[in-house]
Structures are given as structure tokens and as C-alpha cells.
Design a protein around this motif. Structure first.
Motif, PDB file in Angstrom:
ATOM      1  N   THR A 323      17.547  -2.763  -1.599  1.00 46.15           N
ATOM      2  CA  THR A 323      16.678  -2.223  -2.242  1.00 46.15           C
ATOM      3  C   THR A 323      15.085  -2.770  -1.710  1.00 46.15           C
ATOM      4  O   THR A 323      14.160  -2.088  -1.683  1.00 46.15           O
ATOM      5  N   ALA A 324      14.861  -4.043  -1.581  1.00 47.08           N
ATOM      6  CA  ALA A 324      13.740  -4.544  -1.160  1.00 47.08           C
ATOM      7  C   ALA A 324      13.411  -4.030   0.211  1.00 47.08           C
ATOM      8  O   ALA A 324      12.202  -3.700   0.640  1.00 47.08           O
ATOM      9  N   TYR A 325      14.377  -3.838   1.374  1.00 46.21           N
ATOM     10  CA  TYR A 325      14.114  -3.278   2.525  1.00 46.21           C
ATOM     11  C   TYR A 325      13.672  -1.803   2.518  1.00 46.21           C
ATOM     12  O   TYR A 325      12.881  -1.288   3.043  1.00 46.21           O
ATOM     13  N   VAL A 373      13.106  -8.181  -7.530  1.00 46.16           N
ATOM     14  CA  VAL A 373      14.120  -7.206  -7.564  1.00 46.16           C
ATOM     15  C   VAL A 373      15.010  -7.443  -8.673  1.00 46.16           C
ATOM     16  O   VAL A 373      15.502  -8.557  -8.642  1.00 46.16           O
ATOM     17  N   GLU A 374      15.371  -6.607  -9.515  1.00 41.45           N
ATOM     18  CA  GLU A 374      16.339  -6.617 -10.868  1.00 41.45           C
ATOM     19  C   GLU A 374      17.482  -6.170 -10.409  1.00 41.45           C
ATOM     20  O   GLU A 374      17.672  -4.884  -9.743  1.00 41.45           O
ATOM     21  N   VAL A 375      18.592  -6.681 -10.478  1.00 42.66           N
ATOM     22  CA  VAL A 375      19.927  -6.133 -10.359  1.00 42.66           C
ATOM     23  C   VAL A 375      20.838  -6.161 -11.546  1.00 42.66           C
ATOM     24  O   VAL A 375      20.992  -7.542 -12.105  1.00 42.66           O
ATOM     25  N   VAL A 376      21.084  -5.106 -12.376  1.00 40.95           N
ATOM     26  CA  VAL A 376      21.898  -5.397 -13.611  1.00 40.95           C
ATOM     27  C   VAL A 376      23.308  -4.956 -13.452  1.00 40.95           C
ATOM     28  O   VAL A 376      23.601  -3.768 -12.641  1.00 40.95           O
ATOM     29  N   ALA A 377      24.282  -5.838 -13.762  1.00 43.45           N
ATOM     30  CA  ALA A 377      25.781  -5.345 -13.508  1.00 43.45           C
ATOM     31  C   ALA A 377      26.235  -5.017 -14.682  1.00 43.45           C
ATOM     32  O   ALA A 377      26.234  -5.542 -15.778  1.00 43.45           O
ATOM     33  N   HIS A 378      26.936  -3.804 -14.778  1.00 42.21           N
ATOM     34  CA  HIS A 378      27.293  -3.120 -16.018  1.00 42.21           C
ATOM     35  C   HIS A 378      28.894  -3.007 -15.953  1.00 42.21           C
ATOM     36  O   HIS A 378      29.610  -2.465 -14.756  1.00 42.21           O
ATOM     37  N   TYR A 394      17.839 -11.730 -10.781  1.00 42.95           N
ATOM     38  CA  TYR A 394      16.513 -11.469 -10.461  1.00 42.95           C
ATOM     39  C   TYR A 394      16.188 -12.206  -9.085  1.00 42.95           C
ATOM     40  O   TYR A 394      16.316 -13.517  -8.826  1.00 42.95           O
ATOM     41  N   PHE A 395      16.059 -11.277  -7.999  1.00 44.95           N
ATOM     42  CA  PHE A 395      15.663 -11.973  -6.759  1.00 44.95           C
ATOM     43  C   PHE A 395      14.395 -11.950  -6.311  1.00 44.95           C
ATOM     44  O   PHE A 395      13.752 -10.707  -6.567  1.00 44.95           O
ATOM     45  N   THR A 396      13.975 -12.634  -5.507  1.00 40.27           N
ATOM     46  CA  THR A 396      12.476 -12.637  -5.094  1.00 40.27           C
ATOM     47  C   THR A 396      12.592 -12.693  -3.607  1.00 40.27           C
ATOM     48  O   THR A 396      13.232 -13.594  -2.884  1.00 40.27           O
ATOM     49  N   PHE A 397      11.936 -11.626  -3.040  1.00 37.36           N
ATOM     50  CA  PHE A 397      11.800 -11.175  -1.487  1.00 37.36           C
ATOM     51  C   PHE A 397      10.647 -11.285  -0.972  1.00 37.36           C
ATOM     52  O   PHE A 397       9.525 -11.153  -1.780  1.00 37.36           O
TER      53      PHE A 397
END
Length: 440
Positions: A323-325, A373-378, A394-397
Motif C-alpha cells: 500500500t505504501a509502495y 498505513v492502517e491494515v484491518v483484519a476481518h 498501524y504501520f509507519t513507513f
């Protein structure tokens, strides 16, 4: 954490190119008569080199966990243990083991962070088992699960050509919770100082449940001995109180955020109502979305038969990186994972959907723009049309300096929300990050 002292347990990591059940080859330097555990005692075939090594080193404990005595009573008397009794380290011989190096190499000749997150979770789980073990085969073992990850911070790039070591131990214990601190160490000839060799730090929080009733169960007490261990215990105690205060602070602050909410929504409204007049240096949050889905397979289960947290973190990281890329248009550089709560277990056969987006950017420092970047696992149940959140990551790049130098006129765009729900998520995340920085 004191790493200059001799670690009581150092587990060498070897490549897993050969079958883990091949008894014809030597294992970890042992002779050819060494035997592997039968397949019926293994939790699954999905193993990294680290989980293989940990299994070999702690097979007796794990055998008891997999086949507990029937109708065994719970542990009646809590023990008091020191951090040194749980301290464990794993050593990656990356400089000499070519196959192991290839298993961990990313396209930029560094260690794959996603695989490292798996290994950190696996090691933290082993350490929690060591601390909670009462060495009594007549009592039923505790069910230990990853409750949360406090924070994972990358301090410097991790080369795949240099030997790597992870050291961890229990640093704090509550009634039924345990905090484990892990440090990834990579030394070079130019940098032999232990403190300067720490490449990554992580804090995992595990909770204990009674394996029969499923209720919270007390764990062995912790007695820190050295000044460093006492300091780490006090820090962890403060973090535990801060986590509780964060929830209160957010609820109290909601009443005063109307103006900020409206300001954010005004920016996104222009994109929806007058796209031709929208700021070209901004992008709608929904336009940064990526998503993937998978069925959780038996090969990905842990010793308790559920999908282990390290696998979820690995998949979330890979999606966040992508996503960040896609958002930046350049290769991103991972910086940290913020606090992660494991809200519900993920079981074999679950339909898992991972949704990611760039939640917001921080552009105050042009030399190091930050992409959050937020990633939500459902966990989705199509049969009954339900979906529950199991994790939010929550990842920071940032952007690699060498990549940025190759692109003239490079600029990170601002992210704006289109709905009130998106605006609230952004504000809540910004406020949580601000509280974390103040506490540091």
C-alpha cells in the motif's frame, strides 16, 4: 535489557530446505541418529527456520501442551521466577548459511521484516511458556495467547549478509498477563557496542487462560534482580497504566473534536463535489485502498490449533508495504508498528480479509516524510453474513533515500477523508500517536 551477560539459552537457527522429518541428516550439529518429533506432535507444517529451532529446543514442554493429562488439576501454587530464567536467544548464521540467507532475503538485500515479525511472535510465545511452566507434569498447562504488541521499532536497516541475534525475556508480569521484550541485534566490525548494535525492539503482551475453563488464569510472579531488570519492570508497569488511560482520554476528548472533524471533511468534500478544483497534492483516503483475502489453512496453526499471531502480522505487513509502495510511487522504508490488539482468535478455516489504506501522512520533515498505513483484519462468515474485526495494525513507513534521489520532483501527497467515519479514524489515530510520543 542486559545482553552483555551470558544468555542461558541460545538456539541456533538453520535453514529448512530439507524435510524437517528427515532423520538421515544431522540436526543443529548433532549426529545422524538424532530424531525429529513425529508428525502427530507437530502443530502444523507451516514453520519458519525459527519455529523449527524453537520446537527442537523446547519439544518436551510443547509435547505436554499438545497432550495434557486428562482431568489434570490447575497449578495450585505460583512460583517466583527471575527474568534470566526465561531469557532466550536465537542466532541466525546468515553469513555462513547460504540457504538460510536466501529464505530471509528481500529484494534490497535486507532481512524480510514480515518473516522477522513471525519469528518475534514465535520466540515471545516460547518465552511465555518457559515463564509459566511449573515443571509439574501432573497439572494442566495454561493456554497462552498473544494479546497485543505494544510497539515494534526498527532502529536501523537489517542486512541479510551479517549474523543476527534475537534476545528476549519476561520483563513484567500482571495477574494473568506477561510482557516480553525482544531485541534484534546485528553487530558489525565498525560497530561493536551492544547498544548501537540493536536494530529492532519489540514488546509483546501475552495473556494466560485456563485450558479447560477458558477463564483468565494467574501466572508465575516475576522478581527482577539487576538494576536494568528493575528499570524495565517499572517502565512496563507505566505502559500498562498508560494503555488504560488512553481509552479514557479518547472518550473524554470526543466532545471537543467537532472543529477538527469539520476541517478534515471540508477538504474531502471538495474532491466529491468539485473534483476539478481539488488540491492536486492531496488524495482521497478511499483511493489508497488495497485488499486481499485468504482461507486460514491447518498448516498455519499454532500449538493450540489456532492461527498464530506472527502469521497475521506477516500478512498484514506485506499488504501495508504494498500500500505504501503504490501510494508513494517509490520503495518504502519500514520504521515501526504501533500498538496492536488481538481482539478475537482466528481459527483454521476462517475466511480472513485484510483491508489496508494510507490513513494519513506527516510531511513536516521533507527529508523523512511519514506514511501511516492502517491494515484491518476481518474474520468473515459468508454463511451467516457477518464480519468481525480480529486485528487492526498501524504501520509507519518513510521512503528510502536512495529511491527518492532517483525521482526528480518527488512529493508525498496529503490524504483526506470523504466520510465522517474516515475523519474520526484519522483523528483517533493522530491523538493516539500524540499520546504515545508524549509518554516517551
Amino acid at each position: 535489557m542486559e545482553f552483555n551477560c551470558s544468555s542461558p539459552t541460545t538456539i541456533p537457527v538453520v535453514s529448512t530446505f530439507a524435510s524437517p522429518f528427515d532423520t538421515s541428516a544431522a540436526v543443529n550439529g548433532s549426529d545422524s541418529t538424532s530424531t525429529r518429533k513425529p508428525i502427530s506432535l507437530w502443530p502444523g507444517m507451516y514453520h519458519s527456520p525459527v519455529t523449527n529451532a524453537l520446537w527442537e529446543a523446547k519439544s518436551q514442554i510443547f509435547e505436554r501442551l499438545l497432550d495434557p493429562p486428562k482431568d489434570a488439576p490447575p497449578q495450585s501454587e505460583l512460583l517466583t521466577k527471575t527474568p534470566s530464567q526465561s531469557r532466550t536467544s536465537i542466532l541466525y548464521n546468515l553469513s555462513s548459511d547460504y540457504i538460510l540467507r536466501e529464505q530471509y532475503r528481500d529484494p534490497w538485500n535486507e532481512v524480510r521484516i514480515g518473516k522477522l515479525l513471525e519469528d518475534l511472535d514465535a520466540l515471545a510465545g516460547t518465552i511465555s511458556v518457559k515463564h509459566c511452566s511449573d515443571d509439574d507434569s501432573t497439572t494442566r498447562p495454561l493456554l497462552l495467547v498473544t494479546a497485543s504488541v505494544d510497539k515494534i521499532v526498527l532502529k536501523k536497516p537489517i542486512s541479510v549478509d551479517i549474523d543476527l541475534k534475537i534476545v528476549g525475556s519476561v520483563i513484567w508480569v500482571g495477574r494473568s498477563s506477561i510482557e516480553i521484550q525482544l531485541e534484534v541485534i546485528q553487530s558489525t566490525k565498525e560497530n561493536s557496542d551492544v547498544s548501537d548494535s540493536v536494530a529492532l525492539t519489540a514488546n509483546f503482551i501475552f495473556v494466560a487462560r485456563d485450558s479447560k475453563t477458558g477463564k483468565a488464569a494467574p501466572v508465575n510472579r516475576l522478581s527482577p534482580e539487576t538494576e536494568c531488570e528493575k528499570f524495565l519492570f517499572e517502565e512496563a508497569e507505566a505502559r500498562s497504566k498508560l494503555r488504560k488511560r488512553k481509552r479514557v482520554d479518547r472518550r473524554e476528548f470526543e466532545h471537543g473534536e467537532i472543529n477538527r472533524l469539520e476541517a478534515l471533511l471540508a477538504e474531502g468534500r471538495i474532491f466529491c463535489d468539485m473534483p476539478a478544483l481539488a488540491d492536486r497534492d492531496s488524495i482521497l483516503l478511499k483511493d489508497t485502498h488495497l485488499e486481499n483475502a485468504l482461507i486460514c489453512q491447518p498448516q498455519q496453526r499454532n500449538i493450540h490449533g489456532r492461527i498464530f499471531g506472527g502469521f497475521l502480522m506477516h500478512r498484514a505487513f506485506e499488504l501495508a508495504f504494498s500500500t505504501a509502495y503504490a501510494f508513494a510511487g517509490l520503495v518504502p522504508c519500514f520504521l515501526e508498528v504501533d500498538h496492536v490488539d488481538f481482539l478475537r482468535p482466528v481459527d483454521v478455516g476462517d475466511f480472513l480479509r485484510l483491508k489496508s489504506c494510507v490513513l494519513y501522512t506527516e510531511l513536516e520533515n521533507p527529508d523523512q516524510p511519514l506514511i501511516n498505513v492502517e491494515v484491518v483484519a476481518h474474520v468473515t462468515r459468508p454463511e451467516i453474513r457477518t464480519s468481525e474485526i480480529s486485528n487492526t495494525f498501524y504501520f509507519t513507513f518513510s521512503v528510502r533515500p536512495e529511491a527518492k534521489a532517483t525521482k526528480n520532483g518527488f512529493k508525498i501527497r496529503n490524504v483526506v477523508p470523504a466520510t465522517e467515519e474516515e475523519a474520526r479514524r484519522i483523528l483517533e489515530r493522530m491523538d493516539a500517536e500524540m499520546l504515545t510520543r508524549k509518554s516517551q
